[in-house]
Design an enzyme around this catalytic site. Structure first.
Site, PDB file in Angstrom:
ATOM      1  N   CYS A  13      18.591  70.191  16.297  1.00  0.00           N
ATOM      2  CA  CYS A  13      18.978  70.841  15.249  1.00  0.00           C
ATOM      3  C   CYS A  13      19.086  72.263  15.459  1.00  0.00           C
ATOM      4  CB  CYS A  13      17.768  70.434  14.076  1.00  0.00           C
ATOM      5  SG  CYS A  13      18.245  70.755  12.311  1.00  0.00           S
ATOM      6  N   CYS A  89      21.374  67.763  12.252  1.00  0.00           N
ATOM      7  CA  CYS A  89      21.991  68.750  11.442  1.00  0.00           C
ATOM      8  C   CYS A  89      23.514  68.992  11.662  1.00  0.00           C
ATOM      9  CB  CYS A  89      21.532  70.039  11.391  1.00  0.00           C
ATOM     10  SG  CYS A  89      21.771  71.158  12.395  1.00  0.00           S
ATOM     11  N   CYS A  97      27.232  71.936  23.428  1.00  0.00           N
ATOM     12  CA  CYS A  97      25.947  71.625  23.831  1.00  0.00           C
ATOM     13  C   CYS A  97      26.077  72.047  25.318  1.00  0.00           C
ATOM     14  CB  CYS A  97      25.598  70.088  23.531  1.00  0.00           C
ATOM     15  SG  CYS A  97      25.716  69.809  21.800  1.00  0.00           S
TER      16      CYS A  97
END
Length: 176
Positions: A13, A89, A97
């Protein structure tokens, strides 16, 4: 996949202060040693939301030893190799990422941010309770999967279906 070993699961998140912390604690307990749970954020807040810890305590889950940390810790050499990574989220889901060691299975399990709720303490507490319930439901569905006997394609499908359970923040696809 086999159930003869412990699986590493990372919950992501953005702030790593509420939803990912809730999920980490719930899986640590409900996984009964079959899973090692972690959490991190793309832009960690640096502190865990006290309402998340209060909700964990109220539910009987561990509420100590958590810290808000960067997902970069889990992309460095020597970091635990993840088997599963779940974004909880929508912001973290949409971010680029790091490259994860071992190419873990990923899915988006978006839940509304309880820390964003304004209003009374009762309203805020209700939002944290709801987020914890939605996350626990997803985790329990995940834990019920037959990891030892399911093929990768079917497992990926199940992980996506779990993300679409009650409370999802994902918007349904629409026809153009």
């Amino acid at each position: 996949m086999t159930t003869d070993r412990v699986y590493n699961v990372l919950f992501l998140c953005t702030a790593n202060s509420s939803r990912s912390i809730l999920a980490e604690s719930i899986l640590k307990t409900e996984g009964k040693g079959r899973f090692k749970a972690y959490s991190a954020g793309s832009q960690p807040k640096g502190e865990v939301n006290p309402l998340a810890l209060r909700e964990l305590q109220a539910l009987g889950y561990p509420a100590t030893g958590f810290r808000s940390k960067s997902w970069d810790e889990f992309a460095e050499p020597g970091a635990p190799e993840m088997d599963f990574i779940f974004t909880v989220c929508d912001t973290a889901h949409g971010e680029a990422c790091p490259v994860w060691i071992g190419h873990p299975m990923t899915a988006h399990w978006g839940v509304e941010d309880p820390a964003a709720v304004e209003g009374s303490e009762v309203d805020k507490g209700r939002a944290f309770a709801q987020a914890a319930r939605f996350l626990k439901n997803r985790i329990m569905a995940f834990l019920s999967l037959p990891l030892k006997s399911i093929d990768k394609l079917a497992l990926e499908s199940h992980l996506r279906q779990i993300g679409a359970m009650e409370g999802t923040t994902a918007k349904p696809a629409t026809a153009d």
